[in-house]
Structures are given as structure tokens and as C-alpha cells.
Write a protein that holds these residues in place. Structure first.
Motif, PDB file in Angstrom:
ATOM      1  N   SER A  86       8.264   8.161  -3.212  1.00 27.22           N
ATOM      2  CA  SER A  86       7.259   7.349  -2.512  1.00 27.22           C
ATOM      3  C   SER A  86       6.011   7.218  -3.352  1.00 27.22           C
ATOM      4  O   SER A  86       5.723   8.065  -4.215  1.00 27.22           O
ATOM      5  CB  SER A  86       6.896   7.997  -1.174  1.00 27.22           C
ATOM      6  OG  SER A  86       8.009   7.990  -0.336  1.00 27.22           O
ATOM      7  N   ASP A  87       5.227   6.155  -3.058  1.00 28.57           N
ATOM      8  CA  ASP A  87       3.952   5.937  -3.737  1.00 28.57           C
ATOM      9  C   ASP A  87       3.058   5.174  -2.776  1.00 28.57           C
ATOM     10  O   ASP A  87       3.545   4.370  -1.964  1.00 28.57           O
ATOM     11  CB  ASP A  87       4.175   5.121  -5.011  1.00 28.57           C
ATOM     12  CG  ASP A  87       2.894   4.960  -5.810  1.00 28.57           C
ATOM     13  OD1 ASP A  87       2.063   5.899  -5.795  1.00 28.57           O
ATOM     14  OD2 ASP A  87       2.715   3.907  -6.445  1.00 28.57           O
ATOM     15  N   SER A  88       1.763   5.427  -2.896  1.00 29.28           N
ATOM     16  CA  SER A  88       0.817   4.675  -2.070  1.00 29.28           C
ATOM     17  C   SER A  88      -0.508   4.578  -2.821  1.00 29.28           C
ATOM     18  O   SER A  88      -0.900   5.509  -3.526  1.00 29.28           O
ATOM     19  CB  SER A  88       0.614   5.366  -0.713  1.00 29.28           C
ATOM     20  OG  SER A  88       0.085   6.655  -0.914  1.00 29.28           O
ATOM     21  N   ALA A  89      -1.180   3.433  -2.722  1.00 27.72           N
ATOM     22  CA  ALA A  89      -2.453   3.241  -3.420  1.00 27.72           C
ATOM     23  C   ALA A  89      -3.118   1.973  -2.904  1.00 27.72           C
ATOM     24  O   ALA A  89      -2.453   1.079  -2.362  1.00 27.72           O
ATOM     25  CB  ALA A  89      -2.221   3.121  -4.919  1.00 27.72           C
ATOM     26  N   GLU A  90      -4.471   1.933  -3.112  1.00 22.72           N
ATOM     27  CA  GLU A  90      -5.199   0.708  -2.810  1.00 22.72           C
ATOM     28  C   GLU A  90      -5.045  -0.255  -3.967  1.00 22.72           C
ATOM     29  O   GLU A  90      -4.938   0.172  -5.129  1.00 22.72           O
ATOM     30  CB  GLU A  90      -6.679   1.016  -2.597  1.00 22.72           C
ATOM     31  CG  GLU A  90      -6.971   1.714  -1.290  1.00 22.72           C
ATOM     32  CD  GLU A  90      -8.462   1.930  -1.109  1.00 22.72           C
ATOM     33  OE1 GLU A  90      -9.242   1.037  -1.510  1.00 22.72           O
ATOM     34  OE2 GLU A  90      -8.831   2.975  -0.591  1.00 22.72           O
ATOM     35  N   GLY A 104       0.823  -1.222   0.000  1.00 20.70           N
ATOM     36  CA  GLY A 104       0.000   0.000   0.000  1.00 20.70           C
ATOM     37  C   GLY A 104       0.844   1.254   0.000  1.00 20.70           C
ATOM     38  O   GLY A 104       0.460   2.268  -0.554  1.00 20.70           O
ATOM     39  N   ASN A 105       2.039   1.220   0.645  1.00 21.24           N
ATOM     40  CA  ASN A 105       2.969   2.353   0.658  1.00 21.24           C
ATOM     41  C   ASN A 105       4.354   1.845   0.259  1.00 21.24           C
ATOM     42  O   ASN A 105       4.791   0.807   0.765  1.00 21.24           O
ATOM     43  CB  ASN A 105       3.059   2.966   2.053  1.00 21.24           C
ATOM     44  CG  ASN A 105       1.754   3.626   2.448  1.00 21.24           C
ATOM     45  OD1 ASN A 105       1.270   4.500   1.758  1.00 21.24           O
ATOM     46  ND2 ASN A 105       1.180   3.177   3.565  1.00 21.24           N
ATOM     47  N   TRP A 106       4.974   2.597  -0.624  1.00 27.58           N
ATOM     48  CA  TRP A 106       6.288   2.141  -1.097  1.00 27.58           C
ATOM     49  C   TRP A 106       7.245   3.330  -1.150  1.00 27.58           C
ATOM     50  O   TRP A 106       6.822   4.453  -1.448  1.00 27.58           O
ATOM     51  CB  TRP A 106       6.186   1.540  -2.498  1.00 27.58           C
ATOM     52  CG  TRP A 106       5.186   0.416  -2.601  1.00 27.58           C
ATOM     53  CD1 TRP A 106       5.413  -0.897  -2.376  1.00 27.58           C
ATOM     54  CD2 TRP A 106       3.823   0.541  -2.955  1.00 27.58           C
ATOM     55  NE1 TRP A 106       4.272  -1.636  -2.556  1.00 27.58           N
ATOM     56  CE2 TRP A 106       3.265  -0.767  -2.928  1.00 27.58           C
ATOM     57  CE3 TRP A 106       2.963   1.584  -3.282  1.00 27.58           C
ATOM     58  CZ2 TRP A 106       1.923  -1.027  -3.210  1.00 27.58           C
ATOM     59  CZ3 TRP A 106       1.641   1.324  -3.561  1.00 27.58           C
ATOM     60  CH2 TRP A 106       1.142   0.035  -3.541  1.00 27.58           C
ATOM     61  N   THR A 107       8.495   3.068  -0.856  1.00 26.08           N
ATOM     62  CA  THR A 107       9.544   4.097  -0.980  1.00 26.08           C
ATOM     63  C   THR A 107      10.676   3.530  -1.831  1.00 26.08           C
ATOM     64  O   THR A 107      11.207   2.458  -1.519  1.00 26.08           O
ATOM     65  CB  THR A 107      10.088   4.492   0.399  1.00 26.08           C
ATOM     66  OG1 THR A 107       8.999   5.008   1.174  1.00 26.08           O
ATOM     67  CG2 THR A 107      11.175   5.547   0.271  1.00 26.08           C
ATOM     68  N   LEU A 108      10.974   4.265  -2.847  1.00 24.32           N
ATOM     69  CA  LEU A 108      12.083   3.884  -3.725  1.00 24.32           C
ATOM     70  C   LEU A 108      13.313   4.681  -3.330  1.00 24.32           C
ATOM     71  O   LEU A 108      13.247   5.901  -3.178  1.00 24.32           O
ATOM     72  CB  LEU A 108      11.729   4.191  -5.191  1.00 24.32           C
ATOM     73  CG  LEU A 108      12.887   4.092  -6.184  1.00 24.32           C
ATOM     74  CD1 LEU A 108      13.280   2.644  -6.422  1.00 24.32           C
ATOM     75  CD2 LEU A 108      12.513   4.742  -7.525  1.00 24.32           C
ATOM     76  N   MET A 109      14.413   3.990  -3.133  1.00 25.42           N
ATOM     77  CA  MET A 109      15.681   4.660  -2.823  1.00 25.42           C
ATOM     78  C   MET A 109      16.671   4.364  -3.949  1.00 25.42           C
ATOM     79  O   MET A 109      16.945   3.198  -4.242  1.00 25.42           O
ATOM     80  CB  MET A 109      16.236   4.150  -1.490  1.00 25.42           C
ATOM     81  CG  MET A 109      17.583   4.738  -1.123  1.00 25.42           C
ATOM     82  SD  MET A 109      17.515   6.511  -0.799  1.00 25.42           S
ATOM     83  CE  MET A 109      16.736   6.529   0.819  1.00 25.42           C
ATOM     84  N   ALA A 110      17.168   5.420  -4.546  1.00 28.18           N
ATOM     85  CA  ALA A 110      18.182   5.280  -5.604  1.00 28.18           C
ATOM     86  C   ALA A 110      19.479   5.888  -5.097  1.00 28.18           C
ATOM     87  O   ALA A 110      19.467   6.976  -4.516  1.00 28.18           O
ATOM     88  CB  ALA A 110      17.722   5.994  -6.869  1.00 28.18           C
ATOM     89  N   GLU A 111      20.575   5.184  -5.308  1.00 23.66           N
ATOM     90  CA  GLU A 111      21.827   5.629  -4.704  1.00 23.66           C
ATOM     91  C   GLU A 111      22.993   5.303  -5.642  1.00 23.66           C
ATOM     92  O   GLU A 111      23.058   4.207  -6.212  1.00 23.66           O
ATOM     93  CB  GLU A 111      22.020   4.894  -3.373  1.00 23.66           C
ATOM     94  CG  GLU A 111      23.166   5.415  -2.555  1.00 23.66           C
ATOM     95  CD  GLU A 111      23.228   4.739  -1.175  1.00 23.66           C
ATOM     96  OE1 GLU A 111      22.435   3.805  -0.958  1.00 23.66           O
ATOM     97  OE2 GLU A 111      24.043   5.157  -0.357  1.00 23.66           O
ATOM     98  N   ASN A 112      23.888   6.267  -5.776  1.00 25.49           N
ATOM     99  CA  ASN A 112      25.155   5.985  -6.463  1.00 25.49           C
ATOM    100  C   ASN A 112      26.282   6.719  -5.748  1.00 25.49           C
ATOM    101  O   ASN A 112      26.084   7.258  -4.650  1.00 25.49           O
ATOM    102  CB  ASN A 112      25.076   6.339  -7.955  1.00 25.49           C
ATOM    103  CG  ASN A 112      25.019   7.831  -8.236  1.00 25.49           C
ATOM    104  OD1 ASN A 112      25.142   8.637  -7.324  1.00 25.49           O
ATOM    105  ND2 ASN A 112      24.813   8.198  -9.494  1.00 25.49           N
ATOM    106  N   SER A 113      27.457   6.746  -6.333  1.00 29.08           N
ATOM    107  CA  SER A 113      28.630   7.300  -5.650  1.00 29.08           C
ATOM    108  C   SER A 113      28.476   8.776  -5.335  1.00 29.08           C
ATOM    109  O   SER A 113      29.167   9.303  -4.477  1.00 29.08           O
ATOM    110  CB  SER A 113      29.869   7.115  -6.532  1.00 29.08           C
ATOM    111  OG  SER A 113      29.983   5.785  -6.925  1.00 29.08           O
TER     112      SER A 113
END
Lengths: 200, 972
Positions: free
Chosen positions: B300-304, B284-293
Motif C-alpha cells: 500500500s501507499d498513500s500521499a498528498e 491518495g491511497n493505493w494498494t498493489l496486489m501481485a498474484e501468481n500461481s
């Protein structure tokens, strides 16, 4: 004399066509590896004199070496070169690879394939000369201790590509020598036979 | 203490209040001096080489302000000197301060000294502490720093190269660019890259080269921190989540360990192929983490779950097929879909035309496709979405193909062409794939009339699209009866509904033919609405030049229409078409209107037949019409050209196709080429050329000649008249009376002209005797040789062919025997067979009329003294010269020559007719008189004995002498 006769018989198993074919493959590899070297130098902006030293270790060349030894030396060098090239490609992909494959990557793949083909051909020549002798040249000294920096890795890659080019040229020379020797042997045999028949 | 000195100096110059202030300050200084800050102790240096950060810590007592100096140890150059504030770590009791170096800390050793500061009071400097660089002698290798550094685009980056002991630095290269270098220490050199650009996958190399060509280097990667976008999560199986995102910006860091790492809700995502991450459950709730040097970024995203359903693709498609419809069925991978409210699209493709059908339903698994055509192959595919909470269309299913069943064909589209002789064609259009409904097996054409039972039926094979009819051969159809043709198409399902067309010759021809409108590759026809007409229309077109059994084309138009457009592909450029609009084509076709035109006009393919003729001084150019099939456009007019060498000059532009004649005036005599080119809106044709040669106007020439002749005649008449009127004067002036010579004996025999024929070999030479006066006149005779060569000279034919002797006045000029008056006459004297001697004067034996005896002896008037000759004719001797004395005197020198020429002419000086002794000689002259040589003389030859007579006649011959001289003087 017995040895010579034996060798001569063994050499007669060496098909001139097969040697010629191997020579042609080596010639192709020479051109392709030259292009690969050029592409890599351009890609990395390396000066033309940016490499020195040999990575492949084989006994020194000598005119005293017979056909079998010459072939063994060449085949051994090519085996080491192939091993180096495969490791170089893997290492490069790991450390510096990714993205879209371009002309350089395609040329690298071509050279790898051609080197394998040349090895197969020289292996067959060696078998023809030396029977079913096992061919496991030593790969000692070829282990990469892990270049400390990416720049050193790049220099090492340049060295590997130079080795491929160097041994492709050496293969052309060696195989051409074998062809010449075979022609000389045939003409001398013909001369001896004609002398004998004349004496009779 | 410079400050102190400075303040003491002030004291001397200031007034008393200032002095008090200074004293107070000095007191304060003395108080501080008594509490000197403690010297920092146990200075410790540590470094974070990756960020070039040097951490300095020390025991600094209570002080919070310190002076800090950082030096490059080897060259003792300062890189930092400032007063800093450092707080004490309560736990360790040490002060700490961090300094970031511009160069990598490995480049060279750095030394640090610190002193405490309390206001102006400072402690002693601490002992120097050194952070060792890699350029120490113990590190005797070629090195480059930093290694494998990843930096952001636009940064500045400093690299250093430490050369081997004893080696010489050459240069530092960035790509192929030689960089500016700063020497940091004995072995260390640095260069700085400013505002770096993004690099490739394998980075960029900074190379350090020594003079011995050995090199080392470093690789630098320049890029951006990650910047993901459009992060959404959805479900297909109605349980798990599948998250997607994009990269808004290329980080340029895609190789090796530098590539961006992604995680969703702390779960690492494998993004080798696409930026997708699968999660087993719907959170229902998501967090995307992108990482580089270079950094990291989160979204973030959230939905039914029900709002994010993207259905999977339907599988296992099948169908139940009829002729005009088919039922398509499929299955769902997940049973949960059976209760899902779905909206599905079915795309059917037939002959590359696509149709989209939309269906709705709970757990939809089959739909009925209508509007299909019989005997057609269809390919369908299906995709669905949630009907109520539509999120996205699911994936398309695999395609599925089927073929509809066959059916009877549609009625054919039939039309006719009737000739005037009641023959014609019944034509129908080939059936398209949507009309045939199955393989056509043949056609059945029936001719009939409504009043008769009898029918004429003809069975035709498939691929036949017209049949020839001859109504005259069908007696039962009658001459005036209404005849219909009915065409039926047959296929394996049976016969199609019939199509009928009345067979009637439509001979109405409208007075005015309109032109159709052609724009945008379409042809447009417009007509007036006829309220009474309730039938359909039919527009027929055919090549205008066709008259018999024409292959007509047509198109049907719905009733009430007032225009139609036809694709230009149906027409050929340069062909004139007749377009006819008929009403009620199936019952009683009536011609409504007719158009004529081209879809595209071209230049005429043939030139005009041209003819040119001259009429008086004019040239009339006429030409004929180009045949209709060769016009290829409406002829707008003609251009008339005249050929001017290699170019054509326009004479006239006739802007009417009816004008086919042109008159060219004012041409002079000569050869002319005329070209006539007809032109359409597309341009001129190649032109016809005709040439004509204008002859001179002969009538006018004759008139001119006649006029000239008339003028001359009139002039002659006038002259004659004048001469007649003044004949006495003329006679007196020109022809005075000549006294009759009185001769003893019979002279009548010599009344005619003296015919003197010189001997063929006679030669006459002019000899001027030296003893004579050169200025005296001599008788000149032209030598024969010269006369011979003068034959070609023009000869005055009006002169009698006579041998003429002129008593020429010998002047200073040399004698010119080529003068026509002498040579020509001499020549003629030689050539002529018969010679007349004309006596225009009377010469006595002693003198001539021309050369009058002059006792005073005017030298100019002396006649030639001697004339020599080879034989034959002897010239007359001057009378005076021929006196007896002279003859005796002069005869001697000639005796030899006379002897040499014993045969031949004797000089006339011995001609004494009266002397009986001379009779023989005279008679001997007779042959010479009859010789063919002509002698023309203006003097009469008279016997010597007539000297008295001569004297008597002298006055009367003066006029003749004058006239003779006049004639002579007129000679050139």
C-alpha cells in the motif's frame, strides 16, 4: 511425344542458376534447422530419439514424377512446414515464452526467415515450370487440436522442427536431382543434334 | 478379544482389590457392548485432483471418531490407516474428512473403508468405496500425472506414469537424470522429486519412457510467489497518478499464464515493459496486489498530490546568446506548472566539461547562464523539481545547443630566452579555446624601452609562438638600456590587451642546484617565502644541455606561493632539466633558485670511453665521462667487470661518478677483457669493453738467464781450478805418458792422424768364423747400408769424424750396430770427405792394446777373427790373428773373395813398412790413406815386426787400455 516436347520446353524455362540458387538456400536451411533441432533438444533435455511420425502430408515421392510434380510436391511440403513452424512459434510464445531471448530464439527466427526465402524461390521455380498456376497446397490435417498438456506441446514443437529439417534435406535432394536431370537433358539434346547433323 | 484374555489373565495373578477393579471394568465393557457404534453408510468419495485431495463423506450416526483405512486398490496396500475425528455437517447430516495424497490421485485407484469408534468400541467396517484411478484397463494410453504443475521452490513433487496395456516401463527421467521409481499398480509407476530447484521459463520435463521408446511426460514449473517492493505513486500532470514498484525477487514464473498479475486499487495493470500502473485520478491511497500461481502479495501507499510531484521534462528550449552569457528558455506541457514553485537544474556542456547551474522560481521558464566563454559551443538541458516539497527531479529535457559570440582575446602568456650575445627569443603560449575568444588572426610583437619613443614592431601570422630578437641590430635600443617586448594577439574582434616581458640576460648561477621532487606523476618544487617579494613568480624549465635559443617552458605562480607542482606530461624521461624560479617576471625578473633533475631517470644511452694499459704487472683501466645528453640520469658510479668466458665478474663497484680509474693487480700473463658500466638509479648501461694482453716480464727472464750462466761459469772455474791443482793426478789417471814409438825409417811423415779414405764401394761385414770361438772378441764394423739409414740418428758432434774401430767384447747379446758409438761414427766415416784416425792406443802387428794377447785364451777377450769386405778398406787384423800361421790358414777361405775384390783395400796385416817387398803394397795403400773415409781407432796400427816392441811397451799401454775400456763401458 508431344507432351514430352512440351515438357521439355517448359523445363527449358527452368533456369539452372535459379535451381542452383534454390539448392544453396535449401542447404543453408538444412544446416540451420539442424542446429535449431539440436538447441531445442538441449533446452528441453529431450532424448535424441524422442520424436517420430510426420506432420506434413504430401504424395509419396516417386521416380516417375516429372520436374513439375517434383517441384509441386516439394513446394507443397515446404508450405505446410512453414505454416506449422509459424504456428509452433506463436504457440510456444504463448504457453512457454517470456523472459530474455537467447540463442535458441534467434536460431528459430533465422530458420523461419530462411524457410520463407526458400519457399519464395521454389515458388518462382514452380511458376517457371508451370506458368502462373496458383499454388495453394492443402493444409488439411495440419490443424493442431491443441495439445492437451504442455509436454505434448513441447513434443509437437520438436516434431515441427524435425519436419523443417526433414523437408530442408528433401529440398536439397530434389533440387540436386533437377540440376542433374537438366544436365542430362542438355547433353542428350546435344547428342541428338550432332547425330542429325552427321546424317545430313 | 485379546484384551479380554489379557484381563482374565490378570485376574488370576492379582490380589483381591485388583479383582474388584477388574470386575468393575468388565461391567463397564458389557455396558458399552450393548451400545455398538453404527456402521458408516453411503460413503462418498470426491477429489480435487489439482491439490491431490480426496474428500470422504458418509453417514456416521452419532459417532465422532472413526477408523479410516485407504488402500491402493490393485495391490491392496495401505496408504493410510488411522483414527480420525470428523464432525457432522448439520445441514446434510454427513460426516466429511479430507485426505491429501502424496501421489496424484490419477495414478491408481484408491479404496476407502470406515468404521465408527466410540472409545474402544468400534463398528463394523463400511463397504469398500473406490476412487478410480487412470490406470483402469479402460484407459489404455500412456499417461503422466500431474500435468503442468507449478510448485514452490523447495517442495517435494511426486509424478506417476501409467503405461499402456501390454507395454513395458523403462525409466523416468528428470532432465537427464534417471529417477528412482515406485510401482503403485500393475501399470502405474511413481517417482518423487525432493527439494526442487527453480526452473526456466519453459519449465522442466519429467519424461516417462517405455521399452519401445514411446514416451510421455509432464512439465513442472518451480518458482516463488510474487514479492513486490518500493511501491510509490506520483504525479506529473498534477491530476493523475502513476504508480511504480519493483520485484524484490525473481519468481521464475515469467512464461505463459504463470507470470505474475498486478493490480492497483483493483485496476489491472499492463506490465509488459515496466512495472508501472497509471490511474486517471489521484486517489491518495493505493494498494498493489501481485498474484501468481503460487500466491499473492499486496503493498500500500498513500500521499498528498503536492508531495509527489515529479515534473515533466521542459520542452521547446531556446536561447539568447552573448559573448560571456546566455539566456535559456523553455516551455511546460501543463499550464498548471505556471504556478508551481520550481527548482531547476541547467546542465551546460562545453568541450566535454559539464557545469550545473541551479535556479528557482514559480513556474520557471527561463534562466540566464553566466560564466560562459566567448566563441564557444554549449549544449544545455534542463530538469526541475518542486522547490518546497521536493519529491524527485523530473526528466531531463531534450538537449539544446548554442554558440556564444566572439570577443577580444586574453593577453598572451609571454616569456623570453636571452643568449649571452644579446640575441634571444620572445615566446608565448598558444591560446586555449577559452582564451582566444574567437579565431586568432595574428600576433604583434613590439620591442621598446621606456626611455625611447622609437619602437620596433613585427606582425606575425597565427600559429606563431616565438620570434627571434637581436638587440644588437637595434641601435636605438642601446646596449645598456632596459628593453621590453610586448605581444598582442589579434582576432576578428580586435587586439588583445598587451603582455610584456623584459629582455635581459640572466647570468646568475646559484652555487647549489637542488633536485626537484617527483611523485605521483607530478613534479614538485619548493622554495622559501620571501617577505619582501610582492610580485608573481615564474618557473621556467629547459633541457640542461641546451645553451642557445632554448625552447623554454614556463608556468606562472601567484605571489606568496612557496611551491608549485607541474604535470609530468611536460617532461621527457631521461632528460635533465633546469628549473629556474624567477620573481617579478614581467618587470625585472630575478633568479631566486634553480633546480636540476630528471622526472624519470633511465640507464645511460652511451657507454663510457674506455682505455686499458698495462703498467709493470698491473693493469690500469681509465675511462672518460658520458656526454650529458647521453647520461639520462645522475651517474651514481661505475662497475668494473672482468670477462670470465661468457660471464662478467664484478671487480669493483666505484660508487662515485668522479672515480674514473681503476688498477687491477696480481694478474698473470694472458689476455684479459675489462668492462666498465656506469649506472644511474635506473640501472647499468650496456658497458664498454677493452682487452689487453699481458706479456711475460722480459727483464726478469734475462736476469734469470744471466744468473744461471754465472753459476755455470763459477762451477767451471772451480772444476778447472781443481783440475789444475790436481793436474798431476789427472794426467796420471787419464793421460799417462805414452812412449814414443820407435820406428825404423822415416816416420815423421806419419805424425799426423791417419787419414783413411775407404773406397766408396767398400763394405765391411762381420763374419764370425765357425771354427773360431764365438766368444772371442771380434772386430765389428757396421755395414754401410745400416749406416746410411742411421743418418738421422743424433750424432755426437763432439766426437771427431773418424772411423773408429772398437774391439768390442762379444757377449751373449747380439751385436747392435745402431749404437751411436758405432753406427753414427760409421755413418760419419762414410759421409766425411776427410777423416782423421785417432790413435788412442798402440796396436802392434800381433796384438792390440785392448785385446791383450792371452795365452790362456780367455774366450771373452778373443778378438774377432776374420773381417770380410767387398773392397776398399780392410779392417785391422788382430795382431794375434794376424800371425803368419793364422794368416796362411785363414787366407784360403778368402782367396775367392779376395779375387772377387781384387781392387780395393788390402788388409793392414800385410803392412810391413820395414819389408822392402811390402813397399809397393805400402805405397799402394797411400790412396786409401787419403780417402775421405775416417777411421777412428783406439789402437795404433803398428807393423808386425814390432812384436817385441809391443811386449816391451805392454806395461805402459795398460793405462791407455784401461781408459779405452772405460770409454767403451760408458757407451750404452
Amino acid at each position: 511425344m508431344a507432351d514430352r516436347r512440351t515438357r521439355s520446353m517448359k523445363n527449358s524455362n527452368l533456369s539452372r542458376t535459379a535451381v542452383n540458387r534454390a539448392s544453396m538456400i535449401a542447404l543453408q536451411l538444412q544446416g540451420e534447422s539442424s542446429k535449431l533441432l539440436e538447441l531445442y533438444r538441449q533446452k528441453e533435455s529431450f532424448p535424441a530419439d524422442a520424436t517420430d511420425g510426420r506432420l506434413v502430408l504430401v504424395p509419396p515421392s516417386s521416380s516417375q514424377l516429372d520436374t513439375r510434380d517434383k517441384l509441386w510436391r516439394l513446394h507443397s511440403a515446404l508450405l505446410q512446414t512453414q505454416s506449422l513452424l509459424e504456428r509452433a512459434i506463436t504457440k510456444e510464445e504463448e504457453e512457454l515464452g517470456g523472459g530474455i531471448k537467447g540463442e535458441y530464439e534467434n536460431q528459430r527466427k533465422t530458420v523461419k526467415g530462411r524457410l520463407s526465402f526458400l519457399l519464395l524461390t521454389t515458388g518462382n521455380l514452380l511458376k517457371a515450370v508451370d506458368g502462373a498456376a496458383s499454388l495453394t497446397p492443402s493444409l488439411e490435417g495440419l490443424e493442431l487440436d491443441g495439445p492437451a498438456t504442455l509436454f505434448q506441446l513441447k513434443l509437437w514443437l520438436l516434431q515441427v522442427f524435425s519436419e523443417v529439417h526433414h523437408w530442408s534435406k528433401a529440398a536439397v535432394t530434389t533440387l540436386q536431382e533437377l540440376l542433374t536431370n537438366a544436365a542430362d537433358e542438355r547433353s542428350s539434346t546435344t547428342r541428338v543434334r550432332s547425330t542429325r547433323s552427321a546424317r545430313r | 478379544m485379546p484384551k479380554l484374555i489379557f484381563q482374565h489373565t490378570l485376574k488370576l495373578n492379582c490380589s483381591f482389590p485388583w479383582l474388584i477393579c477388574v470386575l468393575v471394568n468388565l461391567l463397564a465393557l458389557n455396558t458399552h457392548a450393548q451400545t455398538i457404534p453404527t456402521v458408516p453408510k453411503q460413503v462418498s468419495l470426491s477429489a480435487d485432483l489439482s491439490v491431490k485431495e480426496l474428500t470422504i463423506s458418509w453417514f456416521g450416526g452419532a459417532a465422532s471418531t472413526f477408523d479410516l483405512i485407504i488402500l491402493r486398490t490393485e495391490f491392496n496396500t495401505s496408504v493410510f490407516y488411522d483414527t480420525i475425528s470428523a464432525t457432522m455437517n448439520q445441514a446434510s447430516g454427513r460426516h466429511e474428512w479430507k485426505w491429501t495424497s502424496a501421489e496424484p490421485l490419477e495414478c491408481t485407484s484408491l479404496s476407502v473403508r470406515i468404521r465408527s469408534r466410540d472409545g474402544l468400541a468400534t463398528s463394523e467396517w463400511s463397504k469398500m468405496d473406490t476412487f478410480p484411478g487412470r490406470d483402469l484397463p479402460s484407459n489404455n494410453t500412456l499417461q503422466m500425472y500431474p500435468h503442468d504443475r507449478v510448485v514452490e521452490v523447495g517442495s517435494n513433487m511426486t509424478f506417476c506414469c501409467i503405461v499402456k496395456e501390454g507395454k513395458t516401463f523403462k525409466e523416468m527421467l528428470y532432465g537427464n537424470t534417471v529417477m528412482n521409481v515406485t510401482r503403485l499398480s500393475r501399470r502405474s509407476y511413481a517417482t518423487t522429486l525432493v527439494n526442487v530447484e527453480p526452473t526456466g521459463v519453459s519449465g522442466s520435463n519429467i519424461v516417462c519412457r517405455l521399452e519401445d521408446l514411446s514416451l510421455d511426460g509432464a512439465v513442472m514449473f518451480v518458482g516463488y510467489p510474487p514479492l513486490p517492493s518500493d511501491f510509490v505513486c506520483e504525479t506529473q500532470d498534477l491530476k493523475s497518478a502513476e504508480c511504480h514498484w519493483k520485484e524484490a525477487r525473481d519468481s521464475h514464473l515469467t512464461g505463459g499464464r504463470r507470470r505474475t498479475r498486478y493490480s492497483v486499487n483493483s485496476r489491472n495493470c499492463n506490465v509488459d515493459l515496466q512495472l508501472t500502473c497509471r490511474l486517471p485520478l489521484w486517489d491518495g491511497n493505493w494498494t498493489l496486489m501481485a498474484e501468481n500461481s503460487l500466491g499473492h502479495y499486496s503493498l500500500s501507499d498513500s500521499a498528498e498530490l503536492i508531495h509527489r510531484v515529479r515534473p515533466v521534462a521542459p520542452v521547446n528550449l531556446s536561447s539568447v546568446v552573448n559573448a560571456w552569457n546566455a539566456t535559456v528558455m523553455w516551455q511546460w506541457t501543463y499550464e498548471s506548472y505556471f504556478t508551481l514553485d520550481l527548482n531547476c537544474q541547467v546542465e551546460s556542456t562545453n568541450h566535454e566539461s559539464k557545469t550545473l547551474h541551479v535556479f528557482s522560481g514559480v513556474g520557471l521558464r527561463s534562466v540566464k547562464l553566466s560564466g560562459l566563454h566567448p566563441d564557444q559551443a554549449y549544449t544545455v538541458r534542463v530538469r526541475c523539481g518542486h522547490q518546497k516539497y521536493f519529491w524527485k527531479w523530473g526528466n531531463w529535457s531534450q538537449t539544446f545547443s548554442f554558440k556564444t559570440q566572439t570577443d577580444v582575446t586574453d593577453p598572451p602568456d609571454v616569456w623570453m630566452w636571452m643568449n649571452k650575445d644579446r640575441t634571444g627569443l620572445v615566446v608565448w603560449k598558444p591560446l586555449g579555446y577559452q582564451q582566444s575568444h574567437g579565431r586568432v588572426t595574428g600576433f604583434e610583437v613590439t620591442l621598446w624601452n621606456p626611455e625611447d619613443v622609437e619602437q620596433h614592431t613585427q606582425i606575425l601570422p597565427p600559429n606563431t609562438y616565438s620570434v627571434r630578437v637581436n638587440l644588437t641590430e637595434m641601435a636605438s635600443l642601446g646596449v645598456n638600456k632596459k628593453v621590453f617586448a610586448t605581444v598582442v594577439v589579434k582576432n576578428i574582434k580586435g587586439a588583445s590587451p598587451p603582455s610584456r616581458v623584459p629582455l635581459r640576460f640572466i647570468d646568475e648561477q646559484p652555487l647549489v642546484l637542488s633536485k626537484p621532487v617527483f611523485t605521483n606523476n607530478r613534479l614538485f618544487l619548493f622554495w622559501q617565502q620571501n617577505a619582501t617579494n610582492t610580485c608573481n613568480y615564474l618557473v621556467e624549465w629547459l633541457d640542461t644541455s641546451c645553451e642557445h635559443d632554448c625552447p623554454v617552458k614556463w608556468i606562472r605562480v601567484a605571489a606568496g606561493s612557496t611551491n608549485v607542482s607541474i604535470e609530468s606530461e611536460n617532461f621527457k624521461p631521461g632528460v635533465r632539466y633546469n628549473f629556474s624560479l624567477y620573481s617579478c617576471p614581467s618587470d625585472s625578473p630575478q633568479l631566486i633558485t634553480r633546480w636540476q633533475g630528471y622526472t624519470q631517470e633511465l640507464v645511460p644511452s652511451r657507454s663510457v670511453p674506455l682505455s686499458v694499459k698495462s703498467q709493470d704487472s698491473k693493469v690500469v683501466i681509465t675511462w672518460g665521462e658520458i656526454p650529458l645528453s647521453d647520461r639520462r640520469g645522475f651517474v651514481l658510479g661505475y662497475n668494473v667487470y672482468i670477462s670470465n668466458g661468457s660471464e662478467l665478474a664484478l671487480l669493483a663497484n666505484l660508487s662515485s661518478s668522479e672515480m674514473r680509474r681503476y688498477v687491477v693487480k696480481g694478474l698473470s700473463v694472458g689476455n684479459y677483457k675489462f668492462t666498465v658500466k656506469s649506472y644511474t638509479s635506473a640501472g647499468e648501461d650496456t658497458g664498454s669493453t677493452a682487452s689487453i694482453t699481458l706479456e711475460p716480464f722480459t727483464d726478469a727472464l734475462i736476469l734469470e738467464m744471466l744468473g744461471a750462466l754465472g753459476t755455470i761459469t763459477i762451477l767451471l772455474i772451480i772444476v778447472t781450478f781443481i783440475c789444475y791443482k790436481k793436474r798431476n793426478w789427472v794426467k796420471k789417471a787419464f793421460y799417462p805418458d805414452i812412449p814414443e814409438p820407435k820406428l825404423p825409417g822415416d816416420w815423421s811423415r806419419l805424425q799426423g792422424p791417419l787419414d783413411v779414405r775407404p773406397s766408396p764401394h767398400s763394405m765391411v761385414h762381420i763374419v764370425e768364423k765357425p771354427e773360431r770361438d764365438f766368444n772371442k772378441e771380434t772386430l765389428v764394423v757396421i755395414p754401410e747400408e745400416e749406416e746410411y739409414f742411421e743418418k738421422d740418428e743424433p750424432v755426437d758432434t763432439d766426437e771427431p769424424m773418424s772411423l773408429r774401430y772398437y774391439n768390442q767384447v762379444v757377449d751373449d747379446r747380439p751385436i747392435r750396430p745402431r749404437f751411436p758409438d758405432s753406427s753414427a761414427s760409421s755413418a760419419s766415416s762414410l759421409d766425411s770427405g776427410h777423416t782423421d784416425v785417432t790413435y788412442t792406443g798402440i796396436q802392434t802387428s800381433g796384438s792390440s792394446l785392448v785385446f791383450q794377447p792371452d795365452p790362456q785364451g780367455s774366450s771373452e777377450e778373443q778378438p774377432p777373427e776374420v773381417v770380410l769386405y767387398d773392397g776398399g778398406y780392410k779392417p785391422q787384423m788382430h795382431p794375434k790373428v794376424l800371425s803368419d800361421d793364422v794368416v796362411l790358414k785363414s787366407s784360403n777361405p778368402f782367396q775367392e773373395s779376395e779375387a772377387a775384390s781384387s781392387v780395393g783395400y788390402k788388409p793392414q796385416c800385410s803392412w810391413h813398412l820395414d819389408s822392402p817387398t811390402d813397399t809397393a803394397e805400402t805405397s799402394s795403400l797411400a790412396p786409401s790413406l787419403g780417402s775421405p773415409t775416417s777411421v777412428t781407432s783406439t789402437q795404433f796400427l803398428l807393423p808386425d815386426g814390432d812384436g817385441d816392441e809391443k811386449n816391451k811397451q805392454q806395461p805402459s799401454s795398460a793405462a791407455a787400455t784401461w781408459f779405452s775400456n772405460l770409454l767403451l763401458s760408458s757407451k750404452p
